[in-house]
Design an enzyme around this catalytic site. Sequence first.
Site: not given
Ligand code: NAD
Length: 495
Positions: A177, A192-193, A246, A268, A302, A399, A459
């Site tokens: 996406r 950065k996955p 995230g 997002e 999410c 959440e 979606s």
């Molecule tokens: P997260 O925020 O912990 O991590 C997301 C990504 O960010 C990962 O790649 C992680 O390694 C990275 N990351 C973590 N800390 C970071 C930092 N300080 N600086 C830069 N990158 C960092 O989230 P998660 O647990 O992987 O995913 C779940 C969250 O994502 C939920 O809150 C969910 O709602 C959200 N999400 C949102 C959407 C959307 O489209 N709005 C879609 C999917 C997931």
Amino acid sequence: MTTATARHDTARAWTELLRWVPTGSLVGGAWTEAGSGRSIDVLDPATEERIATVPDGTVDDALAAVDAASGSLEAWSRTSPRHRGEVLRRAFVLMTERAEDIARLMTLENGKALPDARGEAAYAAEFFRWYSEEAVRNVGEVMTAPSGANRILVTRRPIGVALLITPWNFPAAMLTRKIGPALAAGCTVVCKPASETPLTALAIGRILEEAGVPPGVVNIVPSRRSGELARALLADERVRKLSFTGSTEVGRTLLAQAADTVVSCSMELGGNAPFVVFADADLDAAVEGAMVAKMRNGGEACTAANRFYVETPVAERFSEMLAARMGALRMGRGLDEGVQLGPLVNAPSRDKVRELVDDVRAEGASAIVGGEDPQGTGYFYPATVLAGVPPKSSLLRTEIFGPVAPVVSFSDEDEAVAMANDTEYGLASYVYTGDLGRGLRVAEAIETGMVGLNRGLVSDPAAPFGGVKQSGLGREGGHDGMLEYLEQKYIATSW
Ligand code: NAD
């Protein structure tokens, strides 16, 4: 199935995928395997066993990826839109041919049940198809200035090198996406996955390479040092775009960091979707929709319905019907035939869900189904429906990100809307009613970027996906998705 058999199956499934799924980072067209430096162990959440090891990228690795992305930017942005569209189209075809492998890979590293993974593989590939079609529709504007003195020309140019940070819950779709519109627009990217699910990203990298994406245009650096890496890249003036999916918490930190170099941000973030059922709704359809909205991806979405608000006359009946469907789900290892609910992604996620349920029970709620303390190997938590949840419970502000459905009753439309809006989040919401006028009225009043009206799934690659309030900035998908990677240039002229 015994744990030993499950482990054997995990190893076999991974060995089959190894013939084409890389385990190295991708920088400037070169794949680098984990060497003597630090590495990331990728685990199968169903068996807690290691599947593979990938390099744990350093800041230097990420900066090398920016060098590569920056070095290839001009040539890539000068390719014709048709060419970029055709590359993306080939990526769609290749991804579709390998959809079953990608689905199995996601189940292995994320844990999700295979039907969910298959759905995601197809959904993810669609972003390549959609943006292969959008690549040739980068339109501008020409108008005569209101004074009549000159013309106003507006063109849209690729924004530049984009940093793409993605979560583990939809490891394929959240990446395609972003990569789809970025490449269509003529940008180059550093991805950065999430460290829980790097293999799916690397598989997508291989597909893009085979589709004809030149070296340096797409770079993928798995890393556990996300904070350090993001800070360094956002301080690098060559990076002009950040697209992050995230949590809201991490999104806030990144927005603050991006401010220093005034980097354009698409965010997002988290959600807390209300699912509102009026007494005049078709209850069978509402329960069907609830199963999709709540249980797609085992609740780790999410857009997941996080709070069920049901009008009092039908609240008990709805809860019973939902509990019957939730209780009938087969939980197990995602790869096993017939399994509908896999484990959560890791131990902290499972422990968080367990704690949330324990806490709300202490506040007086009861589990109509599920809620048992998980035992044994794997990060499992059962599908759970909670009744008698106090309307002010902290659970309704959190959440959940798991297979738990709290049900609260309401007495009229105004109360339903007030409860639905009582959150800092504003991503998705769902409304079920037999009265279309009311449905549209409530859909307008609910403060979310997306509303499912008598529908449990929002979606769609062709639709603008995104949130309001603290759920995000910008939109992905649809026509708007490519605009996030373009910036406007206005030329004033007269002829
Ligand atoms: P997260 O925020 O912990 O991590 C997301 C990504 O960010 C990962 O790649 C992680 O390694 C990275 N990351 C973590 N800390 C970071 C930092 N300080 N600086 C830069 N990158 C960092 O989230 P998660 O647990 O992987 O995913 C779940 C969250 O994502 C939920 O809150 C969910 O709602 C959200 N999400 C949102 C959407 C959307 O489209 N709005 C879609 C999917 C997931």
